[in-house]
Write an enzyme that holds these catalytic residues in place. Structure first.
Site, mmCIF file in Angstrom:
data_model
loop_
_atom_site.group_PDB
_atom_site.id
_atom_site.type_symbol
_atom_site.label_atom_id
_atom_site.label_comp_id
_atom_site.label_asym_id
_atom_site.label_seq_id
_atom_site.Cartn_x
_atom_site.Cartn_y
_atom_site.Cartn_z
ATOM 1 N N GLU A 91 -4.271 13.082 -0.998
ATOM 2 C CA GLU A 91 -2.979 13.077 -0.324
ATOM 3 C C GLU A 91 -1.837 12.963 -1.328
ATOM 4 O O GLU A 91 -1.942 12.244 -2.312
ATOM 5 C CB GLU A 91 -2.903 11.865 0.607
ATOM 6 C CG GLU A 91 -3.889 11.936 1.736
ATOM 7 C CD GLU A 91 -3.834 10.702 2.621
ATOM 8 O OE1 GLU A 91 -2.946 9.861 2.418
ATOM 9 O OE2 GLU A 91 -4.690 10.604 3.506
ATOM 10 N N CYS A 104 4.913 10.875 -4.170
ATOM 11 C CA CYS A 104 3.893 9.860 -4.396
ATOM 12 C C CYS A 104 2.570 10.580 -4.634
ATOM 13 O O CYS A 104 2.117 11.334 -3.774
ATOM 14 C CB CYS A 104 3.823 8.959 -3.165
ATOM 15 S SG CYS A 104 2.511 7.741 -3.244
ATOM 16 N N CYS A 111 -10.941 5.248 -3.470
ATOM 17 C CA CYS A 111 -10.649 4.108 -4.343
ATOM 18 C C CYS A 111 -11.783 3.114 -4.196
ATOM 19 O O CYS A 111 -12.361 2.993 -3.106
ATOM 20 C CB CYS A 111 -9.327 3.459 -3.908
ATOM 21 S SG CYS A 111 -8.769 2.131 -5.008
ATOM 22 N N CYS A 118 -6.239 -1.732 3.090
ATOM 23 C CA CYS A 118 -5.933 -0.375 2.638
ATOM 24 C C CYS A 118 -6.921 0.656 3.175
ATOM 25 O O CYS A 118 -8.130 0.431 3.181
ATOM 26 C CB CYS A 118 -5.934 -0.344 1.108
ATOM 27 S SG CYS A 118 -5.468 1.251 0.437
ATOM 28 N N GLY A 163 -6.032 5.490 -5.032
ATOM 29 C CA GLY A 163 -6.655 5.251 -6.329
ATOM 30 C C GLY A 163 -5.969 4.173 -7.133
ATOM 31 O O GLY A 163 -4.842 3.783 -6.851
ATOM 32 N N GLU A 164 -6.690 3.648 -8.115
ATOM 33 C CA GLU A 164 -6.125 2.666 -9.041
ATOM 34 C C GLU A 164 -5.841 3.395 -10.355
ATOM 35 O O GLU A 164 -6.774 3.720 -11.100
ATOM 36 C CB GLU A 164 -7.108 1.504 -9.240
ATOM 37 C CG GLU A 164 -6.721 0.529 -10.326
ATOM 38 C CD GLU A 164 -5.248 0.107 -10.318
ATOM 39 O OE1 GLU A 164 -4.762 -0.394 -9.303
ATOM 40 O OE2 GLU A 164 -4.576 0.310 -11.364
ATOM 41 N N SER A 195 2.054 2.008 -10.015
ATOM 42 C CA SER A 195 1.699 0.808 -9.263
ATOM 43 C C SER A 195 0.242 0.450 -9.520
ATOM 44 O O SER A 195 -0.638 1.306 -9.444
ATOM 45 C CB SER A 195 1.918 1.072 -7.765
ATOM 46 O OG SER A 195 1.492 -0.032 -7.003
ATOM 47 N N SER A 218 0.909 -4.817 -7.434
ATOM 48 C CA SER A 218 0.563 -5.186 -6.060
ATOM 49 C C SER A 218 0.123 -6.640 -6.047
ATOM 50 O O SER A 218 -0.966 -6.969 -6.513
ATOM 51 C CB SER A 218 -0.572 -4.288 -5.550
ATOM 52 O OG SER A 218 -0.099 -2.969 -5.417
ATOM 53 N N LEU A 219 0.985 -7.490 -5.553
ATOM 54 C CA LEU A 219 0.709 -8.932 -5.586
ATOM 55 C C LEU A 219 0.086 -9.379 -4.258
ATOM 56 O O LEU A 219 -1.044 -9.833 -4.228
ATOM 57 C CB LEU A 219 2.021 -9.676 -5.865
ATOM 58 C CG LEU A 219 1.897 -11.118 -6.321
ATOM 59 C CD1 LEU A 219 1.213 -11.209 -7.661
ATOM 60 C CD2 LEU A 219 3.292 -11.762 -6.391
ATOM 61 N N HIS A 220 0.856 -9.271 -3.200
ATOM 62 C CA HIS A 220 0.388 -9.468 -1.821
ATOM 63 C C HIS A 220 0.018 -10.896 -1.439
ATOM 64 O O HIS A 220 -0.173 -11.192 -0.256
ATOM 65 C CB HIS A 220 -0.767 -8.524 -1.468
ATOM 66 C CG HIS A 220 -0.467 -7.076 -1.732
ATOM 67 N ND1 HIS A 220 0.790 -6.549 -1.591
ATOM 68 C CD2 HIS A 220 -1.256 -6.058 -2.143
ATOM 69 C CE1 HIS A 220 0.766 -5.261 -1.900
ATOM 70 N NE2 HIS A 220 -0.455 -4.941 -2.251
ATOM 71 N N ASN A 294 1.553 -1.338 7.084
ATOM 72 C CA ASN A 294 1.228 -0.223 7.975
ATOM 73 C C ASN A 294 -0.160 -0.519 8.517
ATOM 74 O O ASN A 294 -1.132 -0.405 7.778
ATOM 75 C CB ASN A 294 1.146 1.097 7.198
ATOM 76 C CG ASN A 294 2.512 1.680 6.922
ATOM 77 O OD1 ASN A 294 3.393 1.659 7.770
ATOM 78 N ND2 ASN A 294 2.675 2.202 5.729
ATOM 79 N N CYS A 337 -1.521 4.903 2.637
ATOM 80 C CA CYS A 337 -2.474 5.597 1.768
ATOM 81 C C CYS A 337 -3.793 5.891 2.453
ATOM 82 O O CYS A 337 -4.392 5.019 3.047
ATOM 83 C CB CYS A 337 -2.831 4.765 0.548
ATOM 84 S SG CYS A 337 -1.559 3.682 0.002
#
Ligand code: SAH
Length: 347
Positions: A91, A104, A111, A118, A163-164, A195, A218-220, A294, A337
């Site tokens: 995507e 993006c 991933c 996610c 993906g990372e 990111s 990405s902390l979260h 989301n 994502c």
């Protein structure tokens, strides 16, 4: 046959050696591929017919097919499902923002980070994308914008799709370097954002590359245990080490680091987390981007009420943390994502 899409001019010169061409030919071919929409050598009308035929016999220009496309109802966001020759699909999203066109890109098909919220990780990881495959996402959209004829182009790139990126380090770096070249998009490094979920050794390595791109982390969650439940990678690279590496990146590059913080109802949006977040980030060259989750159907994690989101934002502001709440874009087209790709995988 060798695929030349994704090569630098220098690499192209090397690939073209058997043809003993003048050096400037490699640059012309690069411009055709990256700036003038060529999908094959037949398009390259400033090369002789004979040369075009010879090159067609030796090389291909790998470009993905657009398999699906979704436009948000406001027309600002378009999501593409692009398919490579081996059938792998990824995507890519175009966001038409007030300040320009932002895209993006994905760096892996799927991933394997396993984050709890996610969609990209639900089917695991199929494979890393090559430099050319990552770049082709930007070029497909750049070609499309040019074809619209309004003088528009890709202005900023965020490496935040599936993906990372730091687990596909060399290919992603090759992509970033190409984006910057004047024969590709000529983007400044600061208009590119990467990111990461926090792959600590690669964060240190990135700081030394001399390419001051913007870094988002990405902390979260502001605390080790909670973050580990949301992001399994946190057991390997603990929160404190991630924050230390991000601080180091900011110091070396003089670029403000952004911490992404998904807000999940009753999971990480309470007063305790707000307080811990403030003490974790106090005094850093950093800002926090709050992202109301989301919701992904398979995940059962919910978005907080508007009142809770406002409360969290104001708490951070009141404690002198730079904070923004991500503007909603494309939720009606499943821009979270991995959701469009999953729809196809699930058939
Ligand atoms: N692996 C990298 C880049 C891809 S994810 C990373 O973790 O940063 C890009 C961003 O989208 C991350 O901040 C990720 O946490 C966020 N994201 C993933 N799923 C989401 C969801 N359901 N709602 C909102 N943001 C999500």
């Amino acid at each position: 046959m060798k695929d030349i899409f994704g090569l630098t001019v220098e690499e192209l010169q090397e690939a073209l050696q058997p043809f003993s061409l003048p050096k400037y030919r490699a640059r012309q071919i690069a411009e055709w591929m990256y700036q003038r929409g060529a999908t094959g050598f037949a398009d390259m009308t400033n090369l002789s017919k004979k040369l075009r035929e010879e090159l067609s016999g030796a090389f291909v220009i790998g470009r993905p097919k657009c398999k699906d496309r979704l436009d948000s109802s406001d027309g600002h966001t378009t999501k593409f499902l692009l398919e490579f020759t081996d059938g792998t699909a990824v995507e890519t999203v175009l966001m038409r923002q007030p300040y320009g066109n932002s895209i993006c890109v994905s760096t892996q098909a799927g991933c394997n980070m396993g984050c709890a919220f996610c969609a990209s990780t639900l089917h695991g990881m199929a494979r890393n994308l090559t430099t050319g495959e990552i770049l082709s996402q930007a070029i497909v959209i750049s070609d499309m914008l040019r074809a619209e004829g309004q003088g528009e182009s890709v202005d900023t790139v965020v490496i935040m799709g599936s993906g990372e990126p730091l687990m596909n380090y060399e290919n992603v770096l090759g992509f970033v370097r190409l984006l910057h070249e004047d024969y590709v998009l000529g983007l400044s490094y600061r208009s590119i954002t990467l990111s990461t979920s926090g792959i600590v050794p690669q964060m240190y390595k990135l700081a030394e590359e001399g390419i001051p791109i913007s870094l988002s982390v990405s902390l979260h969650a502001p605390e080790q245990e909670l973050r580990s439940t949301l992001m399994p990678i946190n057991r390997k690279y603990p929160l404190v080490d991630v924050v230390r590496a991000a601080r180091h990146y900011a110091e070396v590059t003089k670029r403000r680091v952004t911490y992404e913080y998904i807000l999940i109802d009753r999971v990480n949006d309470g007063e305790e987390q707000a307080r811990e977040l403030v003490s974790l980030l106090r005094g850093q060259l950093a800002s926090v981007n709050l992202i109301p989750i989301n919701p992904v159907a398979e995940r059962h994690l919910l978005r907080p009420s508007a009142a809770r989101i406002d409360w969290f934002e104001h708490y951070l502001t009141a404690h002198h943390i730079n904070v923004t709440v991500r503007r909603e874009m494309g939720t009606d087209i499943q821009a979270a994502c991995g959701q469009l790709r999953n729809k196809h995988l699930d058939g």
